[in-house]
Design a protein around this motif. Structure first.
Motif, PDB file in Angstrom:
ATOM      1  N   ILE A 124       0.754  -1.048  -0.063  1.00 44.18           N
ATOM      2  CA  ILE A 124      -0.130   0.133   0.033  1.00 44.18           C
ATOM      3  C   ILE A 124       0.906   1.493  -0.088  1.00 44.18           C
ATOM      4  O   ILE A 124       0.836   2.144  -0.906  1.00 44.18           O
ATOM      5  N   ARG A 125       1.992   1.049   0.789  1.00 47.49           N
ATOM      6  CA  ARG A 125       2.931   2.447   0.704  1.00 47.49           C
ATOM      7  C   ARG A 125       3.541   2.801  -0.464  1.00 47.49           C
ATOM      8  O   ARG A 125       3.434   3.752  -0.957  1.00 47.49           O
ATOM      9  N   ALA A 126       3.936   1.716  -1.123  1.00 44.42           N
ATOM     10  CA  ALA A 126       4.498   1.439  -2.554  1.00 44.42           C
ATOM     11  C   ALA A 126       3.441   2.222  -3.523  1.00 44.42           C
ATOM     12  O   ALA A 126       3.817   3.141  -4.351  1.00 44.42           O
ATOM     13  N   PHE A 127       2.424   1.659  -3.533  1.00 44.09           N
ATOM     14  CA  PHE A 127       1.102   2.175  -4.260  1.00 44.09           C
ATOM     15  C   PHE A 127       0.802   3.549  -4.084  1.00 44.09           C
ATOM     16  O   PHE A 127       0.623   4.614  -5.109  1.00 44.09           O
ATOM     17  N   ILE A 128       0.816   4.210  -2.935  1.00 42.97           N
ATOM     18  CA  ILE A 128       0.523   5.569  -2.446  1.00 42.97           C
ATOM     19  C   ILE A 128       1.751   6.421  -3.135  1.00 42.97           C
ATOM     20  O   ILE A 128       1.344   7.494  -3.619  1.00 42.97           O
ATOM     21  N   ALA A 129       2.895   5.834  -2.946  1.00 44.84           N
ATOM     22  CA  ALA A 129       3.936   6.845  -3.129  1.00 44.84           C
ATOM     23  C   ALA A 129       3.950   6.846  -5.109  1.00 44.84           C
ATOM     24  O   ALA A 129       4.044   7.926  -5.569  1.00 44.84           O
ATOM     25  N   VAL A 130       3.562   5.536  -5.755  1.00 40.83           N
ATOM     26  CA  VAL A 130       3.328   6.041  -7.308  1.00 40.83           C
ATOM     27  C   VAL A 130       2.365   6.837  -7.597  1.00 40.83           C
ATOM     28  O   VAL A 130       2.405   7.608  -8.532  1.00 40.83           O
ATOM     29  N   ALA A 131       1.250   6.756  -6.715  1.00 40.14           N
ATOM     30  CA  ALA A 131       0.002   7.414  -7.033  1.00 40.14           C
ATOM     31  C   ALA A 131       0.260   8.951  -6.821  1.00 40.14           C
ATOM     32  O   ALA A 131      -0.042   9.830  -7.540  1.00 40.14           O
ATOM     33  N   ILE A 132       1.265   9.311  -5.727  1.00 46.10           N
ATOM     34  CA  ILE A 132       1.634  10.860  -5.420  1.00 46.10           C
ATOM     35  C   ILE A 132       2.500  11.317  -6.667  1.00 46.10           C
ATOM     36  O   ILE A 132       2.186  12.230  -7.216  1.00 46.10           O
ATOM     37  N   MET A 133       3.292  10.346  -7.101  1.00 46.54           N
ATOM     38  CA  MET A 133       4.106  10.902  -8.239  1.00 46.54           C
ATOM     39  C   MET A 133       3.223  11.159  -9.561  1.00 46.54           C
ATOM     40  O   MET A 133       3.433  11.903 -10.401  1.00 46.54           O
ATOM     41  N   PHE A 134       2.324  10.160  -9.643  1.00 45.20           N
ATOM     42  CA  PHE A 134       1.548  10.180 -10.905  1.00 45.20           C
ATOM     43  C   PHE A 134       0.624  11.661 -10.853  1.00 45.20           C
ATOM     44  O   PHE A 134       0.573  12.276 -11.921  1.00 45.20           O
ATOM     45  N   GLY A 135       0.214  11.930  -9.735  1.00 49.63           N
ATOM     46  CA  GLY A 135      -0.574  13.198  -9.585  1.00 49.63           C
ATOM     47  C   GLY A 135       0.394  14.175  -9.913  1.00 49.63           C
ATOM     48  O   GLY A 135      -0.166  15.381 -10.423  1.00 49.63           O
ATOM     49  N   ALA A 136       1.629  14.253  -9.257  1.00 50.62           N
ATOM     50  CA  ALA A 136       2.623  15.398  -9.490  1.00 50.62           C
ATOM     51  C   ALA A 136       2.711  15.595 -10.888  1.00 50.62           C
ATOM     52  O   ALA A 136       3.213  16.577 -11.499  1.00 50.62           O
ATOM     53  N   ILE A 179       2.071   6.530 -20.095  1.00 52.13           N
ATOM     54  CA  ILE A 179       3.278   6.927 -19.911  1.00 52.13           C
ATOM     55  C   ILE A 179       3.761   7.810 -18.880  1.00 52.13           C
ATOM     56  O   ILE A 179       4.797   7.704 -18.243  1.00 52.13           O
ATOM     57  N   THR A 180       2.537   8.421 -18.312  1.00 50.11           N
ATOM     58  CA  THR A 180       2.820   9.250 -16.971  1.00 50.11           C
ATOM     59  C   THR A 180       3.160   8.358 -15.752  1.00 50.11           C
ATOM     60  O   THR A 180       3.753   8.354 -14.970  1.00 50.11           O
ATOM     61  N   LEU A 181       2.177   7.275 -15.784  1.00 47.92           N
ATOM     62  CA  LEU A 181       2.186   6.197 -14.832  1.00 47.92           C
ATOM     63  C   LEU A 181       3.697   5.510 -14.925  1.00 47.92           C
ATOM     64  O   LEU A 181       3.999   5.278 -13.613  1.00 47.92           O
ATOM     65  N   LEU A 182       4.125   5.556 -16.091  1.00 46.55           N
ATOM     66  CA  LEU A 182       5.427   4.582 -16.240  1.00 46.55           C
ATOM     67  C   LEU A 182       6.589   5.415 -15.508  1.00 46.55           C
ATOM     68  O   LEU A 182       7.318   5.110 -14.718  1.00 46.55           O
ATOM     69  N   ALA A 183       6.423   7.006 -15.740  1.00 46.59           N
ATOM     70  CA  ALA A 183       7.371   7.795 -15.200  1.00 46.59           C
ATOM     71  C   ALA A 183       7.178   7.955 -13.863  1.00 46.59           C
ATOM     72  O   ALA A 183       8.307   7.906 -13.156  1.00 46.59           O
ATOM     73  N   ALA A 184       6.090   7.658 -13.338  1.00 51.73           N
ATOM     74  CA  ALA A 184       5.539   7.748 -11.953  1.00 51.73           C
ATOM     75  C   ALA A 184       6.304   6.748 -11.048  1.00 51.73           C
ATOM     76  O   ALA A 184       7.040   6.825  -9.986  1.00 51.73           O
ATOM     77  N   PHE A 185       6.213   5.436 -11.647  1.00 50.92           N
ATOM     78  CA  PHE A 185       6.919   4.326 -11.099  1.00 50.92           C
ATOM     79  C   PHE A 185       8.372   4.397 -11.194  1.00 50.92           C
ATOM     80  O   PHE A 185       9.094   4.232 -10.004  1.00 50.92           O
TER      81      PHE A 185
END
Length: 257
Positions: free
Chosen positions: A30-42, A85-91
């Motif tokens: 869940i923490r890893a998913f939240i980190a990716v989600a935050i980066m995706f939003g940014a 692509i944004t999701l890939l960059a967020a990861f």
């Protein structure tokens, strides 16, 4: 006369640790998913999905005939592909934190002198993966697209599809990112005792053959990309052998006085 041990008694108390491990695994995922989600939003806010796609497509567009653009054969592709692509960059941006969660989950099973190397392993894993992706983007793509366009007949006007290009890019990124993790794989195998450093040196010739086979299967059918993947894998294998010896030396249990 000793009584026969009851299997149920032997298993008593083992369920709670197993459940606690599952809970910890869930929390870290869940923490890893939240980190990716935050980066995706940014990244969705700045620089934006469209700009990220233009940046990703630049190596291909630079080698296409002047005025040629990529096409979308699906109605919703212009919307979905930039988001992917944004999701890939967020990861990739969140990768250090994601890898830390993985290593932190494994860390309780390590000795205290081994836990000190969790952070170096996370940092090196991240840098190697991102190094492979950067090498693919800045060097391999330009050479591959230039090589392909050099063989294209003049009577053909290239019109790459954006979804096909995204699939190609993700395959290449994963291939080069994973290939650059060879030193980590070698170090872990040696530290776990599955293979010795001497055996790794003896296996060098076989690994070269395996590296070229993997490169031939994963990369496009051109000599440029195959060499660009196989040669770094061979060099990184040597780095892994050198690192394995140092890693094993510094992770030995302290001697009793």
């Amino acid at each position: 006369m000793s009584a026969t041990p009851n299997p149920e008694d032997e298993l008593a108390g083992t369920e709670q640790p197993f459940v606690s491990h599952l809970v910890e695994l869930r929390d870290r995922l869940i923490r890893a998913f939240i980190a990716v989600a935050i980066m995706f939003g940014a990244l969705s806010f700045w620089p934006g999905p469209s700009h990220l796609y233009d940046l990703l497509a630049q190596p291909l567009v630079a080698n296409l005939p002047e005025g040629t653009k990529l096409i979308a054969t699906n109605v919703i592709s212009p919307f979905l592909v930039p988001l992917k692509i944004t999701l890939l960059a967020a990861f990739m941006v969140a990768l250090p934190y994601v890898l830390y969660q993985v290593w932190a989950f494994v860390a309780p099973g390590l000795y205290s002198h081994e836990k000190r190397l969790v952070v170096p392993l996370v940092v090196s894993s991240t840098l190697l993966f991102l190094g492979g992706v950067a090498f693919c983007y800045f060097f391999v793509f330009g050479q591959v697209f230039k090589f392909i366009q050099g063989f294209a007949p003049k009577s053909i006007t290239p019109a790459p599809d954006i979804e096909a290009y995204l699939s190609f890019v993700m395959t290449m990124f994963i291939a080069f990112g994973a290939a650059f993790e060879v030193p980590i794989a070698v170090v872990v195998l040696a530290r776990m005792g599955l293979v010795t450093v001497a055996k790794l040196r003896e296996f060098r010739g076989y690994f070269i053959v395996v590296a070229f086979i993997i490169a031939a299967v994963i990369t496009p059918p051109d000599i440029v990309s195959q060499l660009a993947l196989a040669i770094p894998m061979c060099l990184l294998y040597e780095v892994g052998i050198l690192s394995a010896g140092m890693f094993i030396k510094h992770t030995q249990p302290p001697k009793d006085e």
